[in-house]
Design a protein around this motif. Structure first.
Motif, PDB file in Angstrom:
ATOM      1  N   ARG A 229     -19.704  -2.930   1.051  1.00 62.38           N
ATOM      2  CA  ARG A 229     -18.550  -3.798   0.807  1.00 62.38           C
ATOM      3  C   ARG A 229     -17.436  -3.540   1.821  1.00 62.38           C
ATOM      4  NH1 ARG A 229     -16.998  -4.368  -5.503  1.00 62.38           N
ATOM      5  NH2 ARG A 229     -15.390  -5.615  -4.471  1.00 62.38           N
ATOM      6  N   PHE A 230     -17.223  -2.279   2.140  1.00 66.69           N
ATOM      7  CA  PHE A 230     -16.207  -1.935   3.143  1.00 66.69           C
ATOM      8  C   PHE A 230     -16.605  -2.519   4.505  1.00 66.69           C
ATOM      9  CE2 PHE A 230     -13.761   1.842   5.202  1.00 66.69           C
ATOM     10  CZ  PHE A 230     -12.740   0.983   5.559  1.00 66.69           C
ATOM     11  N   ASP A 231     -17.875  -2.389   4.826  1.00 70.71           N
ATOM     12  CA  ASP A 231     -18.384  -2.953   6.088  1.00 70.71           C
ATOM     13  C   ASP A 231     -18.148  -4.457   6.126  1.00 70.71           C
ATOM     14  OD1 ASP A 231     -19.477  -2.728   8.563  1.00 70.71           O
ATOM     15  OD2 ASP A 231     -21.442  -2.031   7.896  1.00 70.71           O
TER      16      ASP A 231
ATOM     17  N   TYR B 115     -10.187  -1.111  -9.234  1.00 68.67           N
ATOM     18  CA  TYR B 115      -9.194  -2.117  -9.598  1.00 68.67           C
ATOM     19  C   TYR B 115      -8.119  -2.237  -8.523  1.00 68.67           C
ATOM     20  CZ  TYR B 115      -5.859  -4.749 -12.438  1.00 68.67           C
ATOM     21  OH  TYR B 115      -4.980  -5.705 -12.904  1.00 68.67           O
ATOM     22  N   ALA B 116      -7.714  -1.092  -7.960  1.00 61.24           N
ATOM     23  CA  ALA B 116      -6.722  -1.124  -6.877  1.00 61.24           C
ATOM     24  C   ALA B 116      -7.247  -1.938  -5.702  1.00 61.24           C
ATOM     25  CB  ALA B 116      -6.384   0.299  -6.436  1.00 61.24           C
ATOM     26  N   ILE B 117      -8.522  -1.793  -5.393  1.00 66.03           N
ATOM     27  CA  ILE B 117      -9.114  -2.565  -4.292  1.00 66.03           C
ATOM     28  C   ILE B 117      -9.138  -4.048  -4.637  1.00 66.03           C
ATOM     29  CG2 ILE B 117     -11.257  -2.993  -3.011  1.00 66.03           C
ATOM     30  CD1 ILE B 117     -11.794   0.033  -3.202  1.00 66.03           C
TER      31      ILE B 117
ATOM     32  N   SER C 153       0.834  -1.198   0.000  1.00 63.41           N
ATOM     33  CA  SER C 153       0.000   0.000   0.000  1.00 63.41           C
ATOM     34  C   SER C 153       0.870   1.249   0.000  1.00 63.41           C
ATOM     35  CB  SER C 153      -0.890   0.010   1.240  1.00 63.41           C
ATOM     36  OG  SER C 153      -0.085   0.203   2.389  1.00 63.41           O
ATOM     37  N   ASN C 154       0.231   2.418  -0.130  1.00 60.81           N
ATOM     38  CA  ASN C 154       0.973   3.667  -0.078  1.00 60.81           C
ATOM     39  C   ASN C 154       1.708   3.810   1.247  1.00 60.81           C
ATOM     40  OD1 ASN C 154       0.043   4.503  -2.611  1.00 60.81           O
ATOM     41  ND2 ASN C 154      -1.816   5.360  -1.739  1.00 60.81           N
ATOM     42  N   LEU C 155       1.041   3.483   2.347  1.00 60.60           N
ATOM     43  CA  LEU C 155       1.661   3.614   3.654  1.00 60.60           C
ATOM     44  C   LEU C 155       2.808   2.624   3.804  1.00 60.60           C
ATOM     45  CD1 LEU C 155       1.905   4.768   6.451  1.00 60.60           C
ATOM     46  CD2 LEU C 155       0.055   3.264   7.208  1.00 60.60           C
ATOM     47  N   GLU C 156       2.596   1.398   3.353  1.00 59.25           N
ATOM     48  CA  GLU C 156       3.661   0.404   3.426  1.00 59.25           C
ATOM     49  C   GLU C 156       4.859   0.851   2.609  1.00 59.25           C
ATOM     50  OE1 GLU C 156       0.671  -3.415   3.927  1.00 59.25           O
ATOM     51  OE2 GLU C 156       1.502  -2.897   1.999  1.00 59.25           O
ATOM     52  N   ALA C 157       4.595   1.423   1.423  1.00 61.14           N
ATOM     53  CA  ALA C 157       5.696   1.915   0.597  1.00 61.14           C
ATOM     54  C   ALA C 157       6.444   3.032   1.313  1.00 61.14           C
ATOM     55  CB  ALA C 157       5.169   2.405  -0.748  1.00 61.14           C
ATOM     56  N   ALA C 158       5.699   3.909   2.009  1.00 57.81           N
ATOM     57  CA  ALA C 158       6.350   4.985   2.758  1.00 57.81           C
ATOM     58  C   ALA C 158       7.197   4.429   3.899  1.00 57.81           C
ATOM     59  CB  ALA C 158       5.299   5.947   3.299  1.00 57.81           C
ATOM     60  N   LEU C 159       6.681   3.416   4.574  1.00 61.95           N
ATOM     61  CA  LEU C 159       7.444   2.800   5.659  1.00 61.95           C
ATOM     62  C   LEU C 159       8.734   2.186   5.128  1.00 61.95           C
ATOM     63  CD1 LEU C 159       4.577   0.989   7.601  1.00 61.95           C
ATOM     64  CD2 LEU C 159       5.844   2.996   8.358  1.00 61.95           C
ATOM     65  N   LEU C 160       8.632   1.474   4.020  1.00 65.24           N
ATOM     66  CA  LEU C 160       9.812   0.845   3.441  1.00 65.24           C
ATOM     67  C   LEU C 160      10.784   1.900   2.923  1.00 65.24           C
ATOM     68  CD1 LEU C 160       7.899  -2.004   1.684  1.00 65.24           C
ATOM     69  CD2 LEU C 160       9.638  -2.349   3.432  1.00 65.24           C
TER      70      LEU C 160
ATOM     71  N   PRO D  56      -7.385  -5.994  -1.470  1.00 63.66           N
ATOM     72  CA  PRO D  56      -8.666  -5.726  -0.803  1.00 63.66           C
ATOM     73  C   PRO D  56      -8.563  -5.375   0.664  1.00 63.66           C
ATOM     74  CG  PRO D  56      -8.377  -8.076  -1.186  1.00 63.66           C
ATOM     75  CD  PRO D  56      -7.265  -7.389  -1.915  1.00 63.66           C
ATOM     76  N   GLY D  57      -7.370  -5.412   1.235  1.00 60.21           N
ATOM     77  CA  GLY D  57      -7.237  -5.074   2.645  1.00 60.21           C
ATOM     78  C   GLY D  57      -6.907  -3.632   2.922  1.00 60.21           C
ATOM     79  N   GLN D  58      -6.783  -2.808   1.877  1.00 61.97           N
ATOM     80  CA  GLN D  58      -6.350  -1.437   2.084  1.00 61.97           C
ATOM     81  C   GLN D  58      -7.538  -0.528   2.370  1.00 61.97           C
ATOM     82  OE1 GLN D  58      -3.229  -0.998   2.463  1.00 61.97           O
ATOM     83  NE2 GLN D  58      -2.908  -3.136   1.893  1.00 61.97           N
ATOM     84  N   SER D  59      -7.707  -0.183   3.633  1.00 65.17           N
ATOM     85  CA  SER D  59      -8.858   0.625   4.043  1.00 65.17           C
ATOM     86  C   SER D  59      -8.879   1.982   3.358  1.00 65.17           C
ATOM     87  CB  SER D  59      -8.837   0.815   5.563  1.00 65.17           C
ATOM     88  OG  SER D  59      -8.946  -0.423   6.229  1.00 65.17           O
ATOM     89  N   ARG D  60      -7.711   2.563   3.127  1.00 64.19           N
ATOM     90  CA  ARG D  60      -7.681   3.899   2.523  1.00 64.19           C
ATOM     91  C   ARG D  60      -8.253   3.905   1.115  1.00 64.19           C
ATOM     92  NH1 ARG D  60      -3.456   2.766   4.746  1.00 64.19           N
ATOM     93  NH2 ARG D  60      -2.267   2.343   2.857  1.00 64.19           N
ATOM     94  N   TYR D  61      -8.098   2.806   0.398  1.00 67.25           N
ATOM     95  CA  TYR D  61      -8.661   2.758  -0.948  1.00 67.25           C
ATOM     96  C   TYR D  61     -10.185   2.837  -0.905  1.00 67.25           C
ATOM     97  CZ  TYR D  61      -4.005   1.047  -2.382  1.00 67.25           C
ATOM     98  OH  TYR D  61      -2.677   0.901  -2.618  1.00 67.25           O
ATOM     99  N   TYR D  62     -10.781   2.061   0.008  1.00 69.02           N
ATOM    100  CA  TYR D  62     -12.232   2.140   0.192  1.00 69.02           C
ATOM    101  C   TYR D  62     -12.641   3.569   0.556  1.00 69.02           C
ATOM    102  CZ  TYR D  62     -12.492  -3.019   0.552  1.00 69.02           C
ATOM    103  OH  TYR D  62     -12.443  -4.360   0.319  1.00 69.02           O
ATOM    104  N   ALA D  63     -11.905   4.159   1.503  1.00 70.67           N
ATOM    105  CA  ALA D  63     -12.284   5.483   1.996  1.00 70.67           C
ATOM    106  C   ALA D  63     -12.255   6.522   0.883  1.00 70.67           C
ATOM    107  CB  ALA D  63     -11.345   5.892   3.135  1.00 70.67           C
ATOM    108  N   TRP D  64     -11.174   6.509   0.074  1.00 70.82           N
ATOM    109  CA  TRP D  64     -11.099   7.498  -1.004  1.00 70.82           C
ATOM    110  C   TRP D  64     -12.243   7.295  -1.984  1.00 70.82           C
ATOM    111  CZ3 TRP D  64     -11.094   7.769  -6.226  1.00 70.82           C
ATOM    112  CH2 TRP D  64     -10.766   9.003  -6.796  1.00 70.82           C
TER     113      TRP D  64
END
Length: 628
Positions: free
Chosen positions: A599-601, A565-567, A416-423, A571-579
């Motif tokens: 679906r997010f729920d 498509y990103a989701i 994810s974006n956050l994981e990429a930032a962490l790495l 499918p575990g990336q909450s930020r994608y659902y939120a955006w």
């Protein structure tokens, strides 16, 4: 058992197992095992390996009563695949983990921890970096697996943690054990990995920061030892100390690691040491011949008394056998080496190599040959003068790759974006090239010709990091905007220079697209990000970034399609659902927003997506949907 008068030469050829290596059900109980992996730690920066500036009394004491391998070599200079080799006893060519983040070890893999768990041992792992997060598959067989905070949230988290926090977790776990419990514990210290603490609390430069980081981790290992001694958990304990890889420190033009296969990043410590009650009768021993840390897992089985058949896919021998020890086998087929990071991170050619009879062959666009005895710093490439030896070693390398063929244990891991930032904060690029292409294609540039580009990439990363810090901390909105734009522009210029040097570098389009996006030049960002998607069509991070930019330029349908498509990819990336949900609500697509809220729920209920505050967020968004 050999007699106490056995000669030193004989000891170097065969290290006998002490009496504590008893099979389950024997007259004496077998040992417990503590596996300690130091990240990014060169063997030649430890006191036990002759480094006079070292302050590593804990490791040195372990070596003084154990077996130290002088010429231990890692399988790959990258954290995740190297640890996969240590725990599975298989080379990367077999287990399939070739780089950080973009792969995960599937449940079909067989780890040494699973053998211990099945036998009823207590098993615990305590790691210092997100690079080894449980999502990458090394948690199999561990009843407890603790690392940095889970980044599957909307909020920032840590990518690494210091050795004292790792030991805190380990001690808390050991507190639940009884002296009669047999255990296998793995402790991983990330402290020697860059970025290092270069300035103290008064702003003064710290000299020898790398050595100090190793020393700090060594001290925390000593603290753990004292606790185990206090709890009487160390009476029959074997401690194994090794590292996943070394550090370039400027050797051969490489400041860090992951690109080359030279000894600066490949030679690692490897020490097996028993507690005082179980020490070798002949005392400490040092083994000269080259070995690989891929042999750690089968050696752990041997010293614990398990049959090698417990891990049937392992095709390397134990370094300490129940039959009498280490044999200097002149007919050994060689030790396999690889680095795929040049390909996955930069679209340069991957490297393979082999060490046999103290000769090293490195195979890239061209071949390099070094004598590790006569030329330990690898300054004199003898490939042109020793064509027959190059040919023989090349054939042996091909045979190693054939014998250690893929086992089907790996799956792609999208970040994810956050994981990429962490790495990225740990110095790792996750801009992975397509895994379907050939990492050894002749058209790819040789890493030796591109190593200078790493400086540009690192400077760009520093500029983007500074931009993030400014955005969060600058005093006024005007100051924040001005400084941020300056740093982003600096990053753009660096990236354009990188593009000029290497037009096919997969980092370039994503970096340029992200920079233009953050500068507010959304139309300019689109072609860069579309090119990034073409390079990595199954990378959800790139798809999501393009989706948000499409949204900003009014390409509504494409924005929605990309984020959906990103989701589907992750499918575990909450930020994608939120955006996506907020975008649908903002554009008046209430029916579609409701379907995605449902679906997010459902993803939260099933555990596919995780976030402690997401339920409240969903409830707030539902109130935005007009009642019919």
């Amino acid at each position: 058992m050999p007699s106490a008068s056995r000669s030193l030469a004989a000891i170097l050829l065969a290290i006998s197992l002490p009496a504590w290596a008893q099979p389950p059900g024997g007259d004496e109980p077998g040992p417990s095992i503590l596996l300690v992996t130091f990240d990014t730690t060169r063997a030649d920066h430890l006191g036990a390996y002759g480094y006079e500036l070292a302050k590593t009394p804990t490791i040195d004491a372990l070596a003084s009563r154990g077996v130290l391998f002088e010429s231990a070599i890692t399988t790959t200079p990258v954290t995740l695949p190297s640890h996969a080799s240590i725990l599975t006893g298989t080379y990367p060519s077999a287990h399939g983990i070739h780089d950080n983040a973009v792969f995960t070890l599937a449940t079909e893999a067989k780890l040494v921890s699973e053998v211990f768990e099945r036998a009823g041992w207590r098993t615990g792992a305590f790691v210092g970096s997100f690079v080894l997060d449980r999502r990458f598959g090394l948690d199999q067989g561990f009843e407890t697996y603790l690392g940095p905070s889970d980044p599957e949230t909307f909020t920032a988290t840590v990518a690494r943690r210091p050795a004292n926090e790792v030991v805190d977790d380990a001690i808390a776990w050991f507190a639940d054990l009884k002296p009669t419990d047999r255990f296998f514990a793995w402790v991983h210290f990330y402290d020697p990995h860059r970025p290092l603490l270069e300035v103290d609390e008064r702003g003064r430069a710290i000299e020898n920061a790398y050595d100090l980081a190793i020393s700090f981790a060594d001290g925390q290992l000593g603290r753990l030892q004292r606790y185990l001694r206090k709890r009487e958990l160390d009476g029959r304990l074997v401690t194994v100390v090794t590292a996943d890889h070394g550090e370039g420190n400027g050797d051969h033009g490489e400041d860090t690691h992951g690109i080359f296969l030279y000894q600066s990043v490949m030679r690692v410590p490897l020490i097996f040491s028993a507690s005082d009650a179980m020490s070798w009768k002949q005392g400490a021993a040092r083994v000269e011949r080259a070995v690989s840390n891929v042999a750690v897992a089968p050696t752990l089985l041997a010293i614990a008394g398990f049959e090698s058949s417990e891990m049937p896919d392992v095709k390397v021998s134990s370094l300490l056998t129940a039959g009498g020890g280490v044999e200097a086998n002149a007919s050994a087929p060689g030790l396999y080496l690889e680095s795929y990071t040049p390909y996955y991170s930069y679209r340069w050619r991957a490297l393979r190599g082999i060490v046999r009879d103290n000769a090293k062959l490195i195979q890239g666009a061209t071949r390099e040959l070094y004598s590790l005895d006569a030329d330990p710093d690898e300054r004199n490439d003898r490939a042109a003068q020793s064509t027959q030896q190059v040919s023989d070693l090349s054939a042996s390398l091909d045979e190693l790759v054939r014998v250690h063929a893929p086992l089907g244990w790996v799956a792609s891991q999208h970040v994810s974006n956050l994981e990429a930032a962490l790495l990225a904060s740990l110095g790792y690029s996750t801009n992975s090239a397509s895994s379907e292409a050939d990492p050894f294609a002749s058209t790819l540039p040789d890493p030796r010709d591109r190593i200078g580009d790493l400086a540009l990439i690192n400077e760009t990363a520093k500029a983007l990091t500074r931009w993030a810090e400014i955005s969060a901390n600058a005093g006024s909105a005007w100051q924040r905007d001005q400084l941020a734009r300056e740093t982003l522009e600096q990053g753009r210029q660096l990236t354009l220079q990188l593009q000029k040097n290497n037009p096919d570098d997969p980092n370039v389009p994503l970096l340029l697209g992200a920079i233009e996006d953050e500068l507010g030049h959304w139309a300019a960002a689109v072609p860069h990000l579309e090119r990034a998607v073409a390079i990595r069509p199954k990378d959800p991070t790139v798809q999501a970034r393009l989706a948000t930019v499409y949204g900003k330029v009014g390409r509504s349908n494409e924005a929605i399609e990309r984020m959906e498509y990103a989701i589907s990819l992750s499918p575990g990336q909450s930020r994608y659902y939120a955006w996506l949900i907020e975008y649908l609500l903002d554009t008046g697509k209430f029916d579609e927003a409701t379907r995605w809220l449902d679906r997010f729920d459902a993803a939260l209920e099933s555990g596919t997506a995780l976030h402690s505050e997401a339920k409240l967020w969903i409830a707030r968004q539902r109130r935005r949907v007009p009642r019919t």
